[in-house]
Design a protein around this motif. Structure first.
Motif, PDB file in Angstrom:
ATOM      1  N   PRO B  71      49.593  47.067  -9.760  1.00 46.21           N
ATOM      2  CA  PRO B  71      49.415  47.596  -8.402  1.00 46.21           C
ATOM      3  C   PRO B  71      49.258  46.483  -7.365  1.00 46.21           C
ATOM      4  O   PRO B  71      49.805  46.588  -6.257  1.00 46.21           O
ATOM      5  N   ALA B  72      48.534  45.410  -7.723  1.00 44.10           N
ATOM      6  CA  ALA B  72      48.350  44.309  -6.782  1.00 44.10           C
ATOM      7  C   ALA B  72      49.705  43.687  -6.424  1.00 44.10           C
ATOM      8  O   ALA B  72      49.998  43.420  -5.254  1.00 44.10           O
ATOM      9  N   PHE B  73      50.550  43.457  -7.448  1.00 44.83           N
ATOM     10  CA  PHE B  73      51.885  42.895  -7.192  1.00 44.83           C
ATOM     11  C   PHE B  73      52.668  43.811  -6.253  1.00 44.83           C
ATOM     12  O   PHE B  73      53.324  43.352  -5.322  1.00 44.83           O
ATOM     13  N   ILE B  74      52.572  45.128  -6.522  1.00 39.35           N
ATOM     14  CA  ILE B  74      53.356  46.070  -5.718  1.00 39.35           C
ATOM     15  C   ILE B  74      52.925  46.001  -4.259  1.00 39.35           C
ATOM     16  O   ILE B  74      53.760  45.994  -3.353  1.00 39.35           O
ATOM     17  N   LEU B 113      59.593  42.507  -9.134  1.00 42.34           N
ATOM     18  CA  LEU B 113      58.431  42.750  -9.992  1.00 42.34           C
ATOM     19  C   LEU B 113      58.582  42.001 -11.312  1.00 42.34           C
ATOM     20  O   LEU B 113      57.609  41.485 -11.852  1.00 42.34           O
ATOM     21  N   GLY B 114      59.814  41.938 -11.799  1.00 42.33           N
ATOM     22  CA  GLY B 114      60.070  41.243 -13.064  1.00 42.33           C
ATOM     23  C   GLY B 114      59.682  39.779 -12.985  1.00 42.33           C
ATOM     24  O   GLY B 114      59.001  39.254 -13.857  1.00 42.33           O
ATOM     25  N   ARG B 115      60.088  39.100 -11.902  1.00 44.37           N
ATOM     26  CA  ARG B 115      59.762  37.675 -11.761  1.00 44.37           C
ATOM     27  C   ARG B 115      58.269  37.495 -11.555  1.00 44.37           C
ATOM     28  O   ARG B 115      57.670  36.535 -12.033  1.00 44.37           O
ATOM     29  N   ALA B 116      57.652  38.416 -10.775  1.00 45.82           N
ATOM     30  CA  ALA B 116      56.215  38.304 -10.529  1.00 45.82           C
ATOM     31  C   ALA B 116      55.469  38.380 -11.854  1.00 45.82           C
ATOM     32  O   ALA B 116      54.596  37.567 -12.144  1.00 45.82           O
ATOM     33  N   GLU B 117      55.852  39.359 -12.666  1.00 43.55           N
ATOM     34  CA  GLU B 117      55.162  39.593 -13.930  1.00 43.55           C
ATOM     35  C   GLU B 117      55.443  38.462 -14.932  1.00 43.55           C
ATOM     36  O   GLU B 117      54.540  37.934 -15.543  1.00 43.55           O
TER      37      GLU B 117
END
Lengths: 191, 260
Positions: B71-74, B113-117
């Motif tokens: 959720p924070a990333f989003i 989101l993929g790169r963030a994760e």
């Protein structure tokens, strides 16, 4: 009533969410190997989009507009959708186990389905009322269901065909989707 | 030092190109590539969001608790998308109109989101920024390439300039919805051809016993094998590189942990 019918036909068939808006391509290509799972995914999408478009439009109309925070719509909608999917999953697990067993595995995938956020944003863009938003949501989701089930039906048949080696896998699915998109042009005379 | 950063760029542009290799972010790829300029616009706005969100997430990676990281990333991504959306509405209104709803939908683009994760939440800030630039440019190149083909065949123009002779009748279907599927199908099929060839060569080389590479001069089956030895060497080099890449990544993680 006439407007609602026009919205429904327009969103479900003429401007089909997958084949002409290109929303929700990932599940459309990924979960369309057989009709049963495709129908499960489609059912879960109908369920979530209907609730999400209702909640999103209520929040926009009665919280964001009065407080002047319209510009936060993208952030608010994506959080609402993520929370909603979690909530729906928990609710189904507790109260309707058979439905949960049928849809369960697909629910977490829906947060990243851009069709859900897409519908919420389109509803705002076209300034639909709450009722129109819900009708539009259901219609878009039914359009997705139609497209993914048809695609799964075709894929079950093409699996046994003699496809050129280079086109096996994703390419032939994309060609099929292209042909389906041409076929869906036929609906454009409806409205 | 510099190599580590260049490696990120190379990784995003070629080795793990989001459009052609990872097949991520398919919705905007199909939807906005009706012309080359739309492809560039979408690619660059995604790049801006990707670089900024990678930067911020990498800065905050030790502050965000693990359990609420998604959720924070989003929220981070959605904030940057909103900023980019308003900037585009203000400064490039025509591009904003033609990209329409797909700009706010950058939020659900799985590349970001993929790169963030998988990267930014585990690596230092500068490397994450380079990773964002590499991935973003890779995406831009992919979109521009598809947009270029569709615009050339579907309208006879490139970046809005007429390049085809006047006698050429544009195949309008290519800038309509089905064309997107057909062009992407052709590109993935082309990729399959190369993949199949590489696999077949590898198998042939293995069957001829040439994989070890050494002593090919005296090899009995040299005729069937031909120059394949070079290829097998390339393959093993590539494998070696890939291994090193993995090691590098884990090392970075370890470094991050120590600083903590």
């Amino acid at each position: 009533m006439k407007e609602l019918l026009l919205i429904a036909v327009g969103s479900a068939l003429v401007n089909n969410v997958v084949l002409s808006q290109f929303l929700g391509i990932c599940p459309f290509l990924g979960v369309s190997k057989n009709v049963k799972t495709a129908a499960g995914m489609g059912g879960a999408v109908v369920f979530v989009i209907t609730i999400a478009s209702f909640v999103a439009s209520v929040i926009y109309k009665f919280i964001l507009v009065p407080t002047g925070f319209e510009y936060l719509q993208t952030i608010v909608f994506i959080l609402v959708i993520a929370a909603l999917v979690q909530f729906v999953e928990m609710f189904l697990k507790k109260s309707m186990p058979p439905l949960y067993n049928a849809l369960g595995v697909y629910l977490p995938l829906i947060t990243t389905n851009c069709a859900v956020l897409g519908v919420a944003l389109t509803n705002v863009q076209k300034s639909y009322s709450v009722l129109e938003s819900v009708v539009n949501g259901i219609a878009v989701a039914v359009g997705f269901l139609i497209a993914i089930v048809l695609m799964a039906g075709i894929r079950e048949k093409t699996e046994h065909n003699d496809i050129p080696k280079a086109f096996q896998g994703t390419p032939i699915v994309l060609v099929t989707a292209g042909l389906m998109a041409i076929a869906f042009f036929g609906f454009s005379g409806l409205i | 030092m510099v190599n580590k950063y260049m490696e990120r760029l190379y990784n995003g542009l070629i080795k793990e190109n989001p459009t052609f290799v990872l097949m991520l972010g398919m919705c905007p790829t199909l939807a906005v590539t009706t012309s080359a300029i739309n492809g560039v616009g979408m690619g660059l706005s995604t790049t801006v969001v990707l670089v900024l969100s990678n930067m911020l997430i990498s800065m905050l990676r030790k502050i965000i608790p693990n359990s609420v990281r998604v959720p924070a990333f989003i929220v981070v991504v959605a904030s940057f998308v909103t900023i980019v959306q308003f900037l585009m509405e203000g400064f490039v209104p025509s591009l904003y109109d033609s990209l329409g709803i797909y700009i706010p939908l950058i939020v659900v683009n799985c590349i970001i989101l993929g790169r963030a994760e998988s990267y930014a939440s585990k690596n230092p800030v500068l490397l994450s920024i380079m990773d964002g630039i590499g991935m973003g440019l890779g995406f831009t190149v992919g979109l521009t390439a598809i947009g270029f083909v569709r615009e050339l065949i579907g309208a006879g123009t490139v970046f809005g300039f007429h390049v085809m002779p006047n006698a050429y009748e544009p195949l309008t279907i290519f800038i309509l919805a089905p064309g997107a599927f057909f062009v992407l199908a052709m590109l993935t099929a082309l990729q399959n051809v190369f993949k199949n060839k590489a696999q077949a060569k590898q198998r042939a080389a293995a069957a001829a016993g040439c994989v070890s590479g050494a002593g090919c001069e005296n090899c009995k089956s040299r005729e069937t094998c031909g120059g394949k030895m070079v290829f097998s060497e390339l393959v093993s080099d590539a494998k070696h590189d890939a291994k090193n890449g993995v090691q590098k990544d884990t090392k970075n993680e370890a470094e991050g942990g120590e600083v903590k």
